[in-house]
Design an enzyme around this catalytic site. Structure first.
Site, PDB file in Angstrom:
ATOM      1  N   CYS A  85       3.807   0.385   2.193  1.00  0.00           N
ATOM      2  CA  CYS A  85       4.229   0.919   3.496  1.00  0.00           C
ATOM      3  C   CYS A  85       4.298  -0.170   4.567  1.00  0.00           C
ATOM      4  O   CYS A  85       4.836   0.055   5.646  1.00  0.00           O
ATOM      5  CB  CYS A  85       3.274   2.004   3.956  1.00  0.00           C
ATOM      6  SG  CYS A  85       2.554   2.950   2.618  1.00  0.00           S
ATOM      7  N   HIS A 334       8.455   8.957   6.873  1.00  0.00           N
ATOM      8  CA  HIS A 334       7.897   7.677   6.440  1.00  0.00           C
ATOM      9  C   HIS A 334       8.614   7.151   5.198  1.00  0.00           C
ATOM     10  O   HIS A 334       8.102   7.255   4.089  1.00  0.00           O
ATOM     11  CB  HIS A 334       6.395   7.869   6.183  1.00  0.00           C
ATOM     12  CG  HIS A 334       5.674   6.657   5.717  1.00  0.00           C
ATOM     13  ND1 HIS A 334       6.056   5.368   6.049  1.00  0.00           N
ATOM     14  CD2 HIS A 334       4.556   6.520   4.933  1.00  0.00           C
ATOM     15  CE1 HIS A 334       5.210   4.511   5.487  1.00  0.00           C
ATOM     16  NE2 HIS A 334       4.306   5.178   4.801  1.00  0.00           N
TER      17      HIS A 334
END
Ligand SMILES: [Zn+2]
Lengths: 385, 135
Positions: A85, A334
């Site tokens: 991420c 996300h």
């Protein structure tokens, strides 16, 4: 040599549940927007391309080559940077070093993820392998469970409440209404969040961010060219990057992310400033508890007082330190590899005074906190106009 | 080979510490100890990152410890059946363990700081694992 480095162009696609286009097309959209965003820049000026993605979601092997071709960037060098991420923050750090060394002048950093490429079974299987596959995955560990364990520890240690967690999502929902690129543009209430299904106690569905498709692009340039390219270059003044054990059993603390604390120290030191000097921040709120921990890890409040900070609405616009006024991961979505670049884009727009309805008045210094996985990679970047 | 029997589902079968599973089958929960610097490592490792030695020996652990944090998963990844409770505990030896809480204790109110015991547990298909029990 030793040139300062600026962000001269930013772009991102709208984050969606399922984009319905190919990854090359997704990246193209973000790239074109970043080129257009810079006043005086064209493809030929880019002398390096860093592609950021978590490869377990990619069908294309080595996507950097494909994307360079599609953007018309051959024979400029390209490669993949990966830190789950935090991939595109790490990409930005590499681009900074490339420029700072004098090796490159203008580098594009594109982060993308098309998470809808995988079936939900495939995606679950990847999620499981995000923990230590020898000692933690065999018990059914998963991302929400790890963050739930952080939340439980934080609640026990400091008295943080589920209502306080819910308030993070309420703020996120409110600001996402003003971000046309957010996946959810929906307001919500503490009550609705508290009544949503439990995923891993104490975290509920609305405490968790959602998978998304999307791409982001930021273009970095050296001091010598930055002012020719952009009327409003935004300078990178601080960088911090750190790691922490992948396995929870090897961590000393579970109510804080040590990689963020370590990266913060580096970044504040390099920029020569303190937490109170930050005017606006983007933090990695993959779960509501992650934002509360970030407040504390970044020094926006004392350890244990993150819940109080949201109770007092100090992280809203007009408060002590506005955080995630673009909706954050919780509402924006996300798309793993694209997230860091999207956070940087938001801060750059804030520092240029181009954030529209969510503009933080007189924002001069901004911070991006981008975390990889369950807190194994922590990147902090500081920007100034 | 041998490590594929560990846990509810395994992802790798080969490791230098696969004897850990044999010890589990004999009812012992073992850590490793670096013969060079004395560091006790758990989950066991064949290599000591402190002094870079690979001269290690097995050492039994008391299994007694305290609960640090926990969560009950209500959604499970493929191959697992929800609900189940995951926990992190710190053992007397100063090492930490991530595993499940035994089903019988799951319904009771778990309290961070409470004493727990790490015990071996046989599963079907010759699989074996360890879990935490209230004491
Ligand atoms: Zn040693």
């Amino acid at each position: 040599m030793h040139s300062k480095v600026a962000v001269v162009g930013v772009g991102q696609t709208t984050f969606t549940r399922s984009c319905g286009i190919s990854i090359r097309e997704l990246c193209f959209e973000a790239f074109r927007e970043a080129i257009d965003d810079a006043r005086n820049l064209s493809t030929e000026d880019i002398d390096g391309l860093i592609i950021c993605s978590a490869p377990e979601y990619d069908k294309q092997r080595s996507p950097a080559g494909l994307i360079a071709e599609y953007l018309g960037l051959n024979p400029k060098p390209t490669f993949l940077a990966e830190a789950i991420c935090a991939s595109s923050s790490v990409g930005a750090r590499i681009a900074w070093s490339f420029i700072r060394s004098g090796l490159h002048k203008i580098v594009a950093v594109i982060g993308f993820q098309k998470m809808s490429e995988l079936t939900s079974a495939e995606s679950q299987e990847r999620m499981l392998r995000g923990g230590d596959i020898m000692w933690e995955s065999p018990f059914g560990s998963m991302m929400p469970a790890y963050y739930a364990m952080f939340a439980r520890a934080h609640m026990n240690e400091y008295g943080t409440t589920e209502e306080q967690l819910a308030k993070i999502k309420v703020k996120s929902g409110m600001y996402s209404m003003m971000n046309p690129k957010a996946m959810y543009q929906k307001e919500t209430t503490v009550e609705k969040i508290m009544n949503s299904k439990i995923v891993a106690s104490p975290l509920k569905v609305f405490d968790c961010c959602a998978n998304a498709d999307g791409a982001s692009c930021i273009i970095l340039a050296s001091e010598e060219v930055a002012e020719k390219i952009s009327d409003t270059p935004v300078w990178i003044t601080g960088l911090g990057l750190a790691s922490a054990p992948l396995s929870l059993a090897s961590r000393k603390t579970v109510s804080s992310l040590s990689c963020a604390v370590e990266a913060r120290k580096q970044a504040y030191k390099m920029a020569g400033l303190k937490a109170r000097d930050v005017d606006v921040a983007e933090v990695h709120d993959c779960f509501t508890i992650a934002e509360i921990m970030a407040y504390e890890d970044l020094g926006f409040c004392k350890r244990g007082e993150g819940g109080k900070l949201i109770d007092n609405e100090e992280t809203y616009i007009g408060g002590k330190i506005p955080v995630n006024v673009d909706g954050g991961l919780l509402s924006k979505g996300h798309p793993v590899g694209a997230t860091g670049g999207s956070q940087i884009r938001t801060i750059v727009q804030q520092l240029r005074g181009e954030a529209g309805k969510t503009q933080v008045a007189d924002a001069e210094t901004g911070l991006v906190h981008n975390i990889g996985g369950i807190g194994l990679y922590g990147s902090i970047m500081i920007f100034s106009r | 080979m041998g490590f594929e029997k560990f846990g509810i589902m395994s992802y790798t079968k080969e490791t230098k510490v696969e004897d850990f599973v044999k010890h589990l089958e004999d009812g012992r929960i073992m850590g490793t100890r670096c013969k060079k610097c004395g560091t006790i490592i758990f989950p066991p490792r064949a290599d000591c990152a402190k002094c870079l030695s690979s001269n290690i020996e097995w050492t039994p652990l008391s299994g007694r410890g305290k609960l640090i944090t926990h969560t009950t998963a209500h959604f499970a990844p493929a191959g697992f059946e929800a609900p189940y409770t995951l926990a992190l505990a710190e053992l007397e030896e100063g090492v930490r363990v991530f595993t499940r809480i035994c089903k019988d204790d799951e319904k009771d109110k778990l309290k961070i700081g409470m004493y727990v015991q790490l015990v071996t547990k046989r599963l079907g298909d010759e699989r074996i694992t360890y879990e935490l029990k209230k004491i």
